[in-house]
Design a protein around this motif. Structure first.
Motif, PDB file in Angstrom:
ATOM      1  N   LEU A  24       0.831  -1.199   0.000  1.00 11.80           N
ATOM      2  CA  LEU A  24       0.000   0.000   0.000  1.00 11.80           C
ATOM      3  C   LEU A  24       0.874   1.261   0.000  1.00 11.80           C
ATOM      4  O   LEU A  24       0.627   2.210  -0.748  1.00 11.80           O
ATOM      5  N   LYS A  25       1.930   1.260   0.832  1.00 12.59           N
ATOM      6  CA  LYS A  25       2.833   2.410   0.883  1.00 12.59           C
ATOM      7  C   LYS A  25       3.548   2.606  -0.453  1.00 12.59           C
ATOM      8  O   LYS A  25       3.737   3.737  -0.916  1.00 12.59           O
ATOM      9  N   ASN A  26       3.952   1.488  -1.069  1.00 15.81           N
ATOM     10  CA  ASN A  26       4.616   1.541  -2.372  1.00 15.81           C
ATOM     11  C   ASN A  26       3.707   2.196  -3.405  1.00 15.81           C
ATOM     12  O   ASN A  26       4.106   3.117  -4.125  1.00 15.81           O
ATOM     13  N   MET A  27       2.456   1.725  -3.477  1.00 15.52           N
ATOM     14  CA  MET A  27       1.518   2.269  -4.459  1.00 15.52           C
ATOM     15  C   MET A  27       1.151   3.700  -4.128  1.00 15.52           C
ATOM     16  O   MET A  27       0.963   4.535  -5.031  1.00 15.52           O
ATOM     17  N   ASP A  28       1.052   4.008  -2.850  1.00 13.33           N
ATOM     18  CA  ASP A  28       0.733   5.360  -2.413  1.00 13.33           C
ATOM     19  C   ASP A  28       1.817   6.338  -2.881  1.00 13.33           C
ATOM     20  O   ASP A  28       1.523   7.454  -3.343  1.00 13.33           O
ATOM     21  N   MET A  29       3.066   5.921  -2.786  1.00 15.12           N
ATOM     22  CA  MET A  29       4.174   6.763  -3.246  1.00 15.12           C
ATOM     23  C   MET A  29       4.093   6.986  -4.756  1.00 15.12           C
ATOM     24  O   MET A  29       4.310   8.099  -5.251  1.00 15.12           O
ATOM     25  N   MET A  31       1.416   6.979  -6.537  1.00 15.19           N
ATOM     26  CA  MET A  31       0.304   7.906  -6.760  1.00 15.19           C
ATOM     27  C   MET A  31       0.742   9.344  -6.503  1.00 15.19           C
ATOM     28  O   MET A  31       0.432  10.259  -7.284  1.00 15.19           O
ATOM     29  N   ASP A  32       1.466   9.555  -5.414  1.00 14.58           N
ATOM     30  CA  ASP A  32       1.944  10.911  -5.091  1.00 14.58           C
ATOM     31  C   ASP A  32       2.835  11.468  -6.192  1.00 14.58           C
ATOM     32  O   ASP A  32       2.752  12.646  -6.548  1.00 14.58           O
ATOM     33  N   PRO A  46      -5.666  14.873 -14.298  1.00 14.81           N
ATOM     34  CA  PRO A  46      -6.950  14.214 -14.550  1.00 14.81           C
ATOM     35  C   PRO A  46      -7.533  13.532 -13.304  1.00 14.81           C
ATOM     36  O   PRO A  46      -8.690  13.119 -13.318  1.00 14.81           O
ATOM     37  N   ILE A  47      -6.719  13.396 -12.247  1.00 17.04           N
ATOM     38  CA  ILE A  47      -7.184  12.724 -11.031  1.00 17.04           C
ATOM     39  C   ILE A  47      -7.668  13.764 -10.028  1.00 17.04           C
ATOM     40  O   ILE A  47      -6.925  14.650  -9.610  1.00 17.04           O
ATOM     41  N   GLU A  48      -8.933  13.674  -9.641  1.00 16.61           N
ATOM     42  CA  GLU A  48      -9.489  14.612  -8.669  1.00 16.61           C
ATOM     43  C   GLU A  48      -9.099  14.241  -7.243  1.00 16.61           C
ATOM     44  O   GLU A  48      -8.698  15.090  -6.464  1.00 16.61           O
ATOM     45  N   HIS A  49      -9.244  12.983  -6.905  1.00 21.49           N
ATOM     46  CA  HIS A  49      -8.783  12.512  -5.602  1.00 21.49           C
ATOM     47  C   HIS A  49      -8.635  10.994  -5.614  1.00 21.49           C
ATOM     48  O   HIS A  49      -9.093  10.327  -6.546  1.00 21.49           O
ATOM     49  N   HIS A  79      -5.501 -16.442  -3.352  1.00 16.07           N
ATOM     50  CA  HIS A  79      -6.768 -16.230  -4.049  1.00 16.07           C
ATOM     51  C   HIS A  79      -7.295 -14.795  -4.018  1.00 16.07           C
ATOM     52  O   HIS A  79      -8.128 -14.445  -4.866  1.00 16.07           O
ATOM     53  N   LEU A  80      -6.877 -13.976  -3.082  1.00 15.96           N
ATOM     54  CA  LEU A  80      -7.425 -12.617  -2.983  1.00 15.96           C
ATOM     55  C   LEU A  80      -6.472 -11.613  -3.630  1.00 15.96           C
ATOM     56  O   LEU A  80      -5.289 -11.581  -3.308  1.00 15.96           O
ATOM     57  N   THR A  81      -7.004 -10.821  -4.521  1.00 19.15           N
ATOM     58  CA  THR A  81      -6.178  -9.824  -5.217  1.00 19.15           C
ATOM     59  C   THR A  81      -6.577  -8.391  -4.847  1.00 19.15           C
ATOM     60  O   THR A  81      -6.065  -7.434  -5.428  1.00 19.15           O
ATOM     61  N   ASP A  82      -7.493  -8.247  -3.891  1.00 17.48           N
ATOM     62  CA  ASP A  82      -7.977  -6.907  -3.536  1.00 17.48           C
ATOM     63  C   ASP A  82      -7.757  -6.576  -2.062  1.00 17.48           C
ATOM     64  O   ASP A  82      -8.484  -5.757  -1.494  1.00 17.48           O
ATOM     65  N   ILE A  83      -6.766  -7.210  -1.442  1.00 20.00           N
ATOM     66  CA  ILE A  83      -6.463  -6.881  -0.041  1.00 20.00           C
ATOM     67  C   ILE A  83      -6.011  -5.427   0.054  1.00 20.00           C
ATOM     68  O   ILE A  83      -6.360  -4.704   0.991  1.00 20.00           O
ATOM     69  N   VAL A  84      -5.239  -4.984  -0.932  1.00 18.45           N
ATOM     70  CA  VAL A  84      -4.891  -3.571  -1.059  1.00 18.45           C
ATOM     71  C   VAL A  84      -5.697  -3.002  -2.220  1.00 18.45           C
ATOM     72  O   VAL A  84      -5.708  -3.566  -3.313  1.00 18.45           O
ATOM     73  N   GLY A  85      -6.389  -1.901  -1.966  1.00 16.08           N
ATOM     74  CA  GLY A  85      -7.203  -1.304  -3.019  1.00 16.08           C
ATOM     75  C   GLY A  85      -7.036   0.200  -3.096  1.00 16.08           C
ATOM     76  O   GLY A  85      -6.925   0.873  -2.063  1.00 16.08           O
ATOM     77  N   PHE A  86      -6.999   0.705  -4.328  1.00 12.76           N
ATOM     78  CA  PHE A  86      -6.966   2.148  -4.580  1.00 12.76           C
ATOM     79  C   PHE A  86      -8.094   2.492  -5.538  1.00 12.76           C
ATOM     80  O   PHE A  86      -8.425   1.707  -6.426  1.00 12.76           O
ATOM     81  N   ARG A  87      -8.672   3.661  -5.335  1.00  8.79           N
ATOM     82  CA  ARG A  87      -9.704   4.146  -6.251  1.00  8.79           C
ATOM     83  C   ARG A  87      -9.307   5.539  -6.712  1.00  8.79           C
ATOM     84  O   ARG A  87      -9.145   6.458  -5.898  1.00  8.79           O
ATOM     85  N   CYS A  88      -9.129   5.686  -8.021  1.00 12.39           N
ATOM     86  CA  CYS A  88      -8.789   6.977  -8.613  1.00 12.39           C
ATOM     87  C   CYS A  88     -10.071   7.596  -9.168  1.00 12.39           C
ATOM     88  O   CYS A  88     -10.702   7.014 -10.055  1.00 12.39           O
ATOM     89  N   ILE A  89     -10.423   8.750  -8.639  1.00  9.87           N
ATOM     90  CA  ILE A  89     -11.628   9.443  -9.088  1.00  9.87           C
ATOM     91  C   ILE A  89     -11.212  10.576 -10.017  1.00  9.87           C
ATOM     92  O   ILE A  89     -10.396  11.430  -9.641  1.00  9.87           O
ATOM     93  N   CYS A  90     -11.745  10.577 -11.222  1.00  9.51           N
ATOM     94  CA  CYS A  90     -11.393  11.619 -12.189  1.00  9.51           C
ATOM     95  C   CYS A  90     -12.643  12.387 -12.612  1.00  9.51           C
ATOM     96  O   CYS A  90     -13.776  11.937 -12.386  1.00  9.51           O
ATOM     97  N   ALA A  91     -12.417  13.539 -13.227  1.00  4.48           N
ATOM     98  CA  ALA A  91     -13.536  14.403 -13.590  1.00  4.48           C
ATOM     99  C   ALA A  91     -14.312  13.857 -14.785  1.00  4.48           C
ATOM    100  O   ALA A  91     -15.540  13.931 -14.817  1.00  4.48           O
TER     101      ALA A  91
END
Length: 208
Positions: A24-29, A31-32, A46-49, A79-91
């Motif tokens: 999660l920290k890796n992906m968060d970086m 994103m930043d 293009p990413i609002e939040h 079997h689980l691929t969504d333990i870490v999840g991000f949602r990019c909201i765009c306009a």
């Protein structure tokens, strides 16, 4: 039904979630860095939040049970691929594919799966672009590669999905037909509105 990991498995799942927190920290970086690039180099973001989450022990156990899988750490890892999840909201819906391509172009990322529910909505009307990415987590003595789920959608699509989730949770035995039909109609109207808003933005850009 209250589903839990056994005491022995709970110790193991706690250790596994340390790795997923690192993912999660890796992906968060990442994103930043993208936000910095869009804001200060490209001049258009293009990413609002961005929303992010790490599944809890309880959510992992419940999902494994719901999928008729053993409630074990090994089962969660395999079997689980969504333990870490991000949602990019765009306009605008037009930005969704572009954002997806930006993630897919990163050379150390492997694409596990991609589902474009914007171009091909679910029968319910649900629209979103889903990516499962495998990203590297560099530890002191090895590299772990872990899945991260990315959902990319507009604000209107996100509002619709949130409402649909609440209704489905309320009517666990089955959503009433009139609500399902109403939601599907709203999904189509939202898609039309997203397109109209983008065209208005294009006219503004041309004018200025």
């Amino acid at each position: 039904m209250d589903v839990r990991f056994s005491p022995d498995e709970f110790v193991k799942i706690k250790e596994l979630l340390v790795l997923y927190r690192c993912a999660l920290k890796n992906m968060d970086m990442r994103m930043d860095i993208l936000l910095e690039d869009f804001d200060n180099i490209k001049g258009h973001n293009p990413i609002e939040h961005i929303k992010k989450r790490l599944k809890s022990f309880e959510s992992i156990a419940e999902k494994l049970h719901r999928l008729s899988l053993p409630v074990t750490t090994e089962s969660a890892r395999n079997h689980l691929t969504d333990i870490v999840g991000f949602r990019c909201i765009c306009a605008y819906a037009k930005d969704i594919d572009y954002i997806a391509e930006v993630f897919k172009a990163q050379p150390d990322i492997k694409i596990i799966s991609e589902k474009n529910y914007v171009k091909k909505p679910k029968p319910s009307g649900y629209r979103s672009h889903h990516l499962i990415l495998e990203i590297p987590v560099y530890l002191s003595d090895c590299v772990e590669r872990l899945p991260v789920e990315i959902q990319i959608r507009t604000s209107a699509m996100d509002f619709w999905a949130s409402l649909e989730h609440k209704i489905r949770y309320k009517y666990k035995s089955g959503m009433p037909l009139h609500l399902a039909e109403g939601l599907k109609e709203c999904a189509g109207q939202i898609a039309d509105l997203d397109e109209r808003m983008y065209k208005i933005q294009e006219l503004i850009d041309i004018a200025y």
